[in-house]
Motif scaffolding. Structure first.
Motif, PDB file in Angstrom:
ATOM      1  N   LEU A 175       0.834  -1.196   0.000  1.00  0.00           N
ATOM      2  CA  LEU A 175       0.000   0.000   0.000  1.00  0.00           C
ATOM      3  C   LEU A 175       0.869   1.246   0.000  1.00  0.00           C
ATOM      4  N   GLU A 176       0.236   2.368  -0.351  1.00  0.00           N
ATOM      5  CA  GLU A 176       0.911   3.661  -0.313  1.00  0.00           C
ATOM      6  C   GLU A 176       0.209   4.544   0.712  1.00  0.00           C
ATOM      7  N   VAL A 177       1.001   5.202   1.548  1.00  0.00           N
ATOM      8  CA  VAL A 177       0.464   6.229   2.433  1.00  0.00           C
ATOM      9  C   VAL A 177       1.092   7.552   2.026  1.00  0.00           C
ATOM     10  N   GLU A 178       0.449   8.643   2.409  1.00  0.00           N
ATOM     11  CA  GLU A 178       0.996   9.958   2.066  1.00  0.00           C
ATOM     12  C   GLU A 178       0.999  10.864   3.285  1.00  0.00           C
ATOM     13  N   THR A 179       2.096  11.577   3.411  1.00  0.00           N
ATOM     14  CA  THR A 179       2.212  12.605   4.447  1.00  0.00           C
ATOM     15  C   THR A 179       3.290  13.575   4.020  1.00  0.00           C
ATOM     16  N   GLU A 180       3.158  14.841   4.416  1.00  0.00           N
ATOM     17  CA  GLU A 180       4.200  15.833   4.126  1.00  0.00           C
ATOM     18  C   GLU A 180       4.600  15.845   2.650  1.00  0.00           C
ATOM     19  N   LYS A 181       3.612  15.744   1.749  1.00  0.00           N
ATOM     20  CA  LYS A 181       3.867  15.743   0.295  1.00  0.00           C
ATOM     21  C   LYS A 181       4.746  14.570  -0.124  1.00  0.00           C
ATOM     22  N   THR A 182       4.681  13.512   0.647  1.00  0.00           N
ATOM     23  CA  THR A 182       5.515  12.344   0.358  1.00  0.00           C
ATOM     24  C   THR A 182       4.657  11.091   0.249  1.00  0.00           C
ATOM     25  N   THR A 183       4.863  10.352  -0.823  1.00  0.00           N
ATOM     26  CA  THR A 183       4.273   9.026  -0.945  1.00  0.00           C
ATOM     27  C   THR A 183       5.255   8.030  -0.340  1.00  0.00           C
ATOM     28  N   PHE A 184       4.782   7.205   0.594  1.00  0.00           N
ATOM     29  CA  PHE A 184       5.640   6.207   1.225  1.00  0.00           C
ATOM     30  C   PHE A 184       5.023   4.835   0.964  1.00  0.00           C
ATOM     31  N   VAL A 185       5.801   3.945   0.355  1.00  0.00           N
ATOM     32  CA  VAL A 185       5.298   2.616   0.005  1.00  0.00           C
ATOM     33  C   VAL A 185       5.616   1.641   1.137  1.00  0.00           C
ATOM     34  N   ILE A 186       4.584   0.931   1.588  1.00  0.00           N
ATOM     35  CA  ILE A 186       4.766  -0.103   2.615  1.00  0.00           C
ATOM     36  C   ILE A 186       4.677  -1.456   1.917  1.00  0.00           C
ATOM     37  N   ASP A 187       5.673  -2.294   2.155  1.00  0.00           N
ATOM     38  CA  ASP A 187       5.683  -3.585   1.455  1.00  0.00           C
ATOM     39  C   ASP A 187       5.268  -4.724   2.386  1.00  0.00           C
ATOM     40  N   ALA A 188       5.051  -5.895   1.781  1.00  0.00           N
ATOM     41  CA  ALA A 188       4.619  -7.064   2.550  1.00  0.00           C
ATOM     42  C   ALA A 188       5.816  -7.591   3.342  1.00  0.00           C
ATOM     43  N   PRO A 189       5.674  -7.705   4.665  1.00  0.00           N
ATOM     44  CA  PRO A 189       6.809  -8.172   5.471  1.00  0.00           C
ATOM     45  C   PRO A 189       7.098  -9.659   5.286  1.00  0.00           C
ATOM     46  N   LYS A 190       6.114 -10.400   4.771  1.00  0.00           N
ATOM     47  CA  LYS A 190       6.325 -11.837   4.534  1.00  0.00           C
ATOM     48  C   LYS A 190       5.431 -12.280   3.380  1.00  0.00           C
ATOM     49  N   ALA A 191       5.739 -13.442   2.831  1.00  0.00           N
ATOM     50  CA  ALA A 191       4.893 -14.010   1.778  1.00  0.00           C
ATOM     51  C   ALA A 191       3.627 -14.577   2.401  1.00  0.00           C
ATOM     52  N   GLY A 192       2.546 -14.586   1.652  1.00  0.00           N
ATOM     53  CA  GLY A 192       1.307 -15.169   2.159  1.00  0.00           C
ATOM     54  C   GLY A 192       0.106 -14.552   1.478  1.00  0.00           C
ATOM     55  N   LYS A 193      -1.069 -14.838   2.068  1.00  0.00           N
ATOM     56  CA  LYS A 193      -2.306 -14.290   1.503  1.00  0.00           C
ATOM     57  C   LYS A 193      -2.696 -13.037   2.289  1.00  0.00           C
ATOM     58  N   LEU A 194      -3.155 -12.020   1.555  1.00  0.00           N
ATOM     59  CA  LEU A 194      -3.660 -10.814   2.227  1.00  0.00           C
ATOM     60  C   LEU A 194      -5.029 -11.143   2.788  1.00  0.00           C
ATOM     61  N   LEU A 195      -5.072 -11.434   4.086  1.00  0.00           N
ATOM     62  CA  LEU A 195      -6.308 -11.903   4.714  1.00  0.00           C
ATOM     63  C   LEU A 195      -7.300 -10.768   4.940  1.00  0.00           C
ATOM     64  N   ARG A 196      -6.781  -9.614   5.378  1.00  0.00           N
ATOM     65  CA  ARG A 196      -7.703  -8.536   5.751  1.00  0.00           C
ATOM     66  C   ARG A 196      -7.050  -7.179   5.581  1.00  0.00           C
ATOM     67  N   ILE A 197      -7.807  -6.271   5.013  1.00  0.00           N
ATOM     68  CA  ILE A 197      -7.397  -4.864   4.970  1.00  0.00           C
ATOM     69  C   ILE A 197      -8.150  -4.157   6.091  1.00  0.00           C
ATOM     70  N   ALA A 198      -7.414  -3.566   7.039  1.00  0.00           N
ATOM     71  CA  ALA A 198      -8.042  -3.016   8.244  1.00  0.00           C
ATOM     72  C   ALA A 198      -8.381  -1.534   8.122  1.00  0.00           C
ATOM     73  N   LYS A 199      -7.698  -0.827   7.215  1.00  0.00           N
ATOM     74  CA  LYS A 199      -7.967   0.606   7.023  1.00  0.00           C
ATOM     75  C   LYS A 199      -8.136   0.872   5.534  1.00  0.00           C
ATOM     76  N   GLN A 200      -9.084   1.703   5.200  1.00  0.00           N
ATOM     77  CA  GLN A 200      -9.429   1.921   3.801  1.00  0.00           C
ATOM     78  C   GLN A 200      -8.744   3.165   3.225  1.00  0.00           C
ATOM     79  N   GLU A 201      -8.726   3.243   1.900  1.00  0.00           N
ATOM     80  CA  GLU A 201      -8.166   4.418   1.226  1.00  0.00           C
ATOM     81  C   GLU A 201      -8.881   5.673   1.700  1.00  0.00           C
ATOM     82  N   GLY A 202      -8.105   6.718   1.985  1.00  0.00           N
ATOM     83  CA  GLY A 202      -8.665   7.968   2.462  1.00  0.00           C
ATOM     84  C   GLY A 202      -8.661   8.098   3.975  1.00  0.00           C
ATOM     85  N   GLU A 203      -8.475   6.955   4.687  1.00  0.00           N
ATOM     86  CA  GLU A 203      -8.474   7.006   6.152  1.00  0.00           C
ATOM     87  C   GLU A 203      -7.138   7.522   6.675  1.00  0.00           C
TER      88      GLU A 203
END
Lengths: 237, 84
Positions: free
Chosen positions: B44-72
């Motif tokens: 996912l990408e988050v943004e703050t201070e005019k910066t896009t910061f990409v967060i990557d998957a810490p391990k291999a596996g299935k994305l079971l649940r997204i806990a926060k939605q775009e815009g939150e």
């Protein structure tokens, strides 16, 4: 024992400045992506591009084409291209008379602090402008560099694996009619150029060298100048 | 900042420490729930201070649940996703 706040050359972090001169926006993005990959792998050191683009509007992750406030045919007539980009922020303008700096920096070597990184970019510009007796500052909540209520430098950054792309754009003597075609940063702000404020307007090369020196001091870089020709795959727009 | 439960091999993805930033917003999920992820893949990408910061998957596996939605808006250590 002598205590000095200055770091010795051995303690400094190696960095290379690649002065690109005039280069197309898209080609420079591709170059940044290649250098970003190499920096992530540790195959190159921190690398800072300086460049002047052809007239372009770039729209960041939070921006929208709605911030272009003139009809499409006017853009074509003015020769302005539009690019959606992955940096943070909204819409901004690049063009002749603007110094653009793209640092490809591994923030794991600089404290893993996004705020400090942005602050250092801003401070580099503030220190540079001070050399020309221009008093510039930050505006809380609005990243960039401001002279009173007018914006002189814009910032927009992309970070992946703690390595940066994109960077800052400093207005030296830009065509203000181009800026007037957008709401920069999604705001109704007035922009200003160094030329409007300084007693003399130095060359782009002189300003780039001075800004690199200021950034080098803030990032504790030991900067050498590289040959851009060794890094271009193509320079086409 | 990401926690792995050894028994179930589930992993929580949390907002990492980005420094003294505020107003971090989720701008885009680059994967959907149920998708398989490779370790280190962009999540996912988050943004703050005019910066896009990409967060990557810490391990291999299935994305079971997204806990926060775009815009939150999210804060340091907030749960963003679960990977299993």
């Amino acid at each position: 024992m002598t205590i000095s706040w200055r770091k010795s050359d051995e303690e400094k972090i190696a960095a290379v400045h690649l002065p690109l001169g005039h280069a197309g926006y898209s080609a420079t993005c591709r170059l940044q992506e290649r250098l970003h990959t190499l920096r992530c792998r540790g195959e190159i050191c921190d690398t800072v591009l300086s460049v002047e683009h052809e007239p372009s509007f770039t729209i960041g992750r939070s921006g929208s084409t709605a911030d272009i406030i003139v009809p499409q045919d006017l853009l074509q007539h003015a020769g302005i291209t539009v690019h959606k980009v992955d940096r943070g922020g909204e819409i901004t303008y690049h063009g002749p008379g603007q110094l653009v700096i793209y640092p490809i920096v591994d923030l794991r070597d600089h404290g893993r602090d996004l705020k400090r990184y942005i602050s250092n970019l801003e401070q580099g510009v503030i220190n540079l402008l001070d050399r020309f007796a221009i008093s510039a500052d930050r505006r809380p909540g609005f990243p960039g560099v401001w002279v009173d209520s007018r914006k002189i430098a814009a910032i927009g950054v992309y970070i992946k694996h703690w390595v940066t792309r994109h960077g800052l754009a400093l207005n030296i003597n830009v065509d203000k009619t181009h800026f007037a075609m957008i709401n920069p940063c999604g705001l109704d702000v007035e922009t200003v150029s160094l030329e409007d404020l300084a007693d003399r307007c130095p060359s782009m090369g002189e300003i780039a060298a001075a800004l690199l020196a200021e950034l080098g001091s803030l990032f504790h870089w030991r900067i050498s100048t590289g040959n851009p020709a060794e890094h271009w795959d193509d320079k086409a727009v | 900042m990401n926690r792995t439960d050894e028994r179930t091999a589930q992993c929580e993805v949390r907002l990492p420490d980005l420094g003294e930033v505020n107003k971090v917003t989720i701008v885009a999920w680059l994967k959907k729930e149920g998708e398989m992820l490779a370790a280190g893949e962009d999540l996912l990408e988050v943004e703050t201070e005019k910066t896009t910061f990409v967060i990557d998957a810490p391990k291999a596996g299935k994305l079971l649940r997204i806990a926060k939605q775009e815009g939150e808006r999210v804060r340091l250590d907030d749960l963003l996703a679960e990977i299993g």
